[in-house]
Scaffold this motif. Structure first.
Motif, PDB file in Angstrom:
ATOM      1  N   ILE A 271       5.435  28.658  39.964  1.00 21.28           N
ATOM      2  CA  ILE A 271       5.566  28.785  41.423  1.00 21.28           C
ATOM      3  C   ILE A 271       7.040  28.975  41.723  1.00 21.28           C
ATOM      4  O   ILE A 271       7.879  28.201  41.242  1.00 21.28           O
ATOM      5  N   THR A 272       7.359  29.990  42.490  1.00 20.33           N
ATOM      6  CA  THR A 272       8.745  30.170  42.936  1.00 20.33           C
ATOM      7  C   THR A 272       8.842  29.814  44.407  1.00 20.33           C
ATOM      8  O   THR A 272       8.089  30.331  45.238  1.00 20.33           O
ATOM      9  N   VAL A 273       9.748  28.894  44.719  1.00 22.81           N
ATOM     10  CA  VAL A 273      10.043  28.536  46.107  1.00 22.81           C
ATOM     11  C   VAL A 273      11.286  29.312  46.525  1.00 22.81           C
ATOM     12  O   VAL A 273      12.268  29.380  45.786  1.00 22.81           O
ATOM     13  N   ASN A 274      11.250  29.916  47.691  1.00 19.11           N
ATOM     14  CA  ASN A 274      12.341  30.761  48.179  1.00 19.11           C
ATOM     15  C   ASN A 274      12.640  31.913  47.197  1.00 19.11           C
ATOM     16  O   ASN A 274      13.751  32.035  46.673  1.00 19.11           O
ATOM     17  N   PRO A 275      11.649  32.757  46.946  1.00 15.73           N
ATOM     18  CA  PRO A 275      11.850  33.811  45.943  1.00 15.73           C
ATOM     19  C   PRO A 275      12.795  34.903  46.418  1.00 15.73           C
ATOM     20  O   PRO A 275      12.933  35.165  47.615  1.00 15.73           O
ATOM     21  N   ILE A 276      13.447  35.546  45.449  1.00 12.67           N
ATOM     22  CA  ILE A 276      14.197  36.775  45.694  1.00 12.67           C
ATOM     23  C   ILE A 276      13.245  37.940  45.453  1.00 12.67           C
ATOM     24  O   ILE A 276      12.508  37.949  44.459  1.00 12.67           O
ATOM     25  N   TRP A 277      13.254  38.908  46.364  1.00 14.95           N
ATOM     26  CA  TRP A 277      12.410  40.083  46.171  1.00 14.95           C
ATOM     27  C   TRP A 277      13.207  41.149  45.429  1.00 14.95           C
ATOM     28  O   TRP A 277      14.118  41.746  45.981  1.00 14.95           O
ATOM     29  N   GLN A 339      17.352  38.669  49.604  1.00 15.83           N
ATOM     30  CA  GLN A 339      17.617  37.252  49.428  1.00 15.83           C
ATOM     31  C   GLN A 339      16.623  36.392  50.227  1.00 15.83           C
ATOM     32  O   GLN A 339      15.989  36.867  51.165  1.00 15.83           O
ATOM     33  N   PRO A 340      16.449  35.116  49.841  1.00 15.60           N
ATOM     34  CA  PRO A 340      15.531  34.228  50.565  1.00 15.60           C
ATOM     35  C   PRO A 340      15.926  34.111  52.033  1.00 15.60           C
ATOM     36  O   PRO A 340      17.103  34.214  52.390  1.00 15.60           O
ATOM     37  N   ASN A 406      10.668  18.429  46.818  1.00 12.17           N
ATOM     38  CA  ASN A 406      12.115  18.454  46.651  1.00 12.17           C
ATOM     39  C   ASN A 406      12.664  19.877  46.764  1.00 12.17           C
ATOM     40  O   ASN A 406      13.656  20.126  47.462  1.00 12.17           O
ATOM     41  N   TYR A 407      11.959  20.812  46.121  1.00  8.38           N
ATOM     42  CA  TYR A 407      12.468  22.187  46.070  1.00  8.38           C
ATOM     43  C   TYR A 407      12.345  22.917  47.404  1.00  8.38           C
ATOM     44  O   TYR A 407      13.171  23.761  47.734  1.00  8.38           O
ATOM     45  N   ARG A 408      11.317  22.615  48.177  1.00  5.29           N
ATOM     46  CA  ARG A 408      11.171  23.409  49.403  1.00  5.29           C
ATOM     47  C   ARG A 408      12.148  22.989  50.494  1.00  5.29           C
ATOM     48  O   ARG A 408      12.215  23.632  51.547  1.00  5.29           O
ATOM     49  N   GLN A 409      12.908  21.952  50.254  1.00  4.91           N
ATOM     50  CA  GLN A 409      13.992  21.625  51.174  1.00  4.91           C
ATOM     51  C   GLN A 409      15.220  22.497  50.908  1.00  4.91           C
ATOM     52  O   GLN A 409      16.131  22.564  51.720  1.00  4.91           O
ATOM     53  N   GLU A 411      17.372  26.062  50.122  1.00  5.89           N
ATOM     54  CA  GLU A 411      17.394  27.426  50.641  1.00  5.89           C
ATOM     55  C   GLU A 411      17.627  28.437  49.526  1.00  5.89           C
ATOM     56  O   GLU A 411      17.685  29.643  49.773  1.00  5.89           O
ATOM     57  N   THR A 412      17.741  27.959  48.308  1.00  3.88           N
ATOM     58  CA  THR A 412      17.976  28.842  47.171  1.00  3.88           C
ATOM     59  C   THR A 412      16.696  28.936  46.323  1.00  3.88           C
ATOM     60  O   THR A 412      15.834  28.059  46.384  1.00  3.88           O
ATOM     61  N   PRO A 413      16.566  29.983  45.524  1.00  2.00           N
ATOM     62  CA  PRO A 413      15.366  30.140  44.691  1.00  2.00           C
ATOM     63  C   PRO A 413      15.210  28.992  43.699  1.00  2.00           C
ATOM     64  O   PRO A 413      16.171  28.598  43.037  1.00  2.00           O
ATOM     65  N   GLN A 414      13.999  28.472  43.613  1.00  2.00           N
ATOM     66  CA  GLN A 414      13.681  27.392  42.669  1.00  2.00           C
ATOM     67  C   GLN A 414      12.345  27.718  42.009  1.00  2.00           C
ATOM     68  O   GLN A 414      11.384  28.070  42.688  1.00  2.00           O
ATOM     69  N   LYS A 415      12.283  27.568  40.695  1.00  2.00           N
ATOM     70  CA  LYS A 415      11.056  27.889  39.966  1.00  2.00           C
ATOM     71  C   LYS A 415      10.450  26.616  39.381  1.00  2.00           C
ATOM     72  O   LYS A 415      11.138  25.821  38.743  1.00  2.00           O
ATOM     73  N   ILE A 416       9.143  26.433  39.613  1.00  2.00           N
ATOM     74  CA  ILE A 416       8.398  25.301  39.075  1.00  2.00           C
ATOM     75  C   ILE A 416       7.432  25.828  38.029  1.00  2.00           C
ATOM     76  O   ILE A 416       6.556  26.645  38.337  1.00  2.00           O
TER      77      ILE A 416
END
Length: 456
Positions: A271-277, A339-340, A406-409, A411-416
């Motif tokens: 799962i990517t939170v705040n993905p870059i396209w 960018q996100p 934690n990650y969805r708070q 603003e940068t891309p985070q991968k789970i």
């Protein structure tokens, strides 16, 4: 002694003929049951089943049609070339004589719903002339037992529901007027011989659709795992099935006819939170370039960054250093990454899985599009309505909610990375049961039915 031998021969011959007749009748019944599954039996095989003189010939017929039921009759490479899901046949090389059909047929529940719908429509095809004879004409206000039968027929055809019983109403007229208009009849809304013939025509079309989609199910693995994600392209729906009793449904935007969402099987890994396209070249060099040329500063306002090339190590360059107006699709060599943020086309979440098409499931920056009548809009990826609920459900099932929260708070891309990969099936069916089990017929948005249905 000679008389005893002769009598034994007569008794043995009679016993053998009786066994042959019994074996032949059993084979005929077995083949008849296959016909209920939309598998038509050739005239040569019907004749062979009646004669039933050779055990070897009987075994050949059983093996052939058992294979048809197990893995499909048609070669998907020719009848739907884009189908890449392996079906993993389970039938042994030589099945036992007359194996139970229920042991061979696909085990997913949707298969039986389609079988039942097929036999229901085949019954209507046989009963139509009896229930709706040539001298029967129904007009508004008429009370007749055939009205209830008409309601059931229209329901089976997925053309209407909830119509009044016994009395032919304005609602009946509206439904039949629409059908008459589509088939170039006078749209008077009355049920007569010509309109009955059109309903029979639609019935035959639906029967062929059901046979084609039953064939597609046979191209799938016989058993599907839990949990799984199922993207129903023609139904514009994604479902997450964690068990036979627990399913979540999400409306879905799929690829347009020119940018079709592919049929495939893979495994969701992260799962990517705040993905870059990372914009595919085919999109960047056409629609986004055109937007930039038409509206100066478009890429900067939309949060895109520009990289010198598709080399992962290529440097970022200032957007205003590029002469966009002098670029064309052929000369475009840059890599664009959005960018996100609120304008990001992927929204806040993305579900990643390996495939050869660079597609994935993601959020959207325009949720209002889910309210439209046309949901084949994307460039091939699946945009999932309320994807946050899907993400949370998966994270909860895998014990990843603290990480997600934690990650969805951020603003940068985070991968789970998921603790357990989830199989994903992206499929194309033009006849499929809804949540209640009622089979619905869909538009063939990608025109993939034509060749397959023509065979039936």
């Amino acid at each position: 002694m000679r008389h005893i031998t002769f009598a034994f021969i007569i008794i043995y011959s009679s016993f053998s003929l009786a066994n042959q007749e019994k074996s032949g009748n059993e084979l005929i019944q077995w083949l008849s049951d296959l016909s209920r599954h939309g598998i038509d039996i050739s005239s040569d095989h019907w004749l062979a089943s009646v004669e039933s003189q050779s055990d070897n010939r009987t075994q050949e017929i059983v093996q052939l049609y058992s294979n048809y039921l197990d893995r499909g009759r048609l070669d998907k490479r020719y009848f739907q070339p884009g189908w890449t899901i392996p079906n993993q046949p389970e039938l042994p090389g030589t099945p036992s004589a007359l194996p139970p059909i229920e042991d061979i047929q696909p085990s997913i529940p949707e298969y039986q719903y389609l079988v039942d719908a097929l036999n229901d429509l085949q019954s209507w095809r046989g009963l139509a002339y009896q229930i709706f004879p040539n001298n029967l004409v129904l007009s508004e206000g008429d009370k007749h037992p055939a009205v209830s039968s008409l309601n059931a027929w229209l329901l089976a055809l997925d053309l209407a529901e909830g119509l009044p019983d016994n009395t032919y109403s304005q609602q009946h007229k509206d439904v039949l007027s629409s059908i008459q208009q589509e088939y170039n009849l006078i749209p008077d809304g009355r049920l007569g011989p010509m309109t009955r013939q059109v309903l029979l025509l639609i019935t035959n079309q639906r029967i062929r659709m059901l046979k084609a989609n039953l064939e597609r199910i046979r191209w799938l693995p016989k058993k599907l795992p839990y949990p799984r994600v199922w993207v129903d392209i023609a139904g514009f729906m994604t479902s997450y099935k964690s068990s036979p009793q627990r399913t979540f449904y999400f409306k879905t935007i799929v690829g347009s006819p020119k940018k079709q969402t592919p049929v495939l099987k893979s495994n969701i890994e992260n799962i990517t939170v705040n993905p870059i396209w990372k914009v595919p070249h085919s999109i960047a060099s056409t629609s986004l370039l055109q937007q930039q040329q038409k509206h100066s500063g478009f890429l900067a306002r939309e949060g895109f960054r520009v990289y010198q090339s598709w080399d992962p190590k290529s440097p970022e360059i200032p957007i205003d250093s590029v002469d966009w107006n002098n670029l064309s699709e052929q000369s475009f060599s840059f890599r664009l990454e959005q960018q996100p943020g609120e304008l990001n086309r992927l929204g806040q979440f993305k579900l990643g899985f390996r495939n050869n098409y660079s597609v994935y499931l993601h959020d959207t920056d325009k949720p209002e599009l889910f309210n439209g009548s046309n949901l084949s809009l994307s460039f091939g990826c699946a945009r999932v309505d309320n994807i946050e609920t899907l993400i949370e459900t998966i994270a909860l099932d895998q014990g990843l909610m603290p990480v997600l929260n934690n990650y969805r708070q951020s603003e940068t891309p985070q991968k789970i990375h998921l603790n357990k990969k989830i199989p994903i099936y992206i499929v194309y069916f033009t006849a499929w049961p809804d949540k209640t089990g009622r089979v619905r017929f869909r538009d063939d948005i990608y025109q993939l039915d034509n060749e397959l249905i023509s065979w039936f």
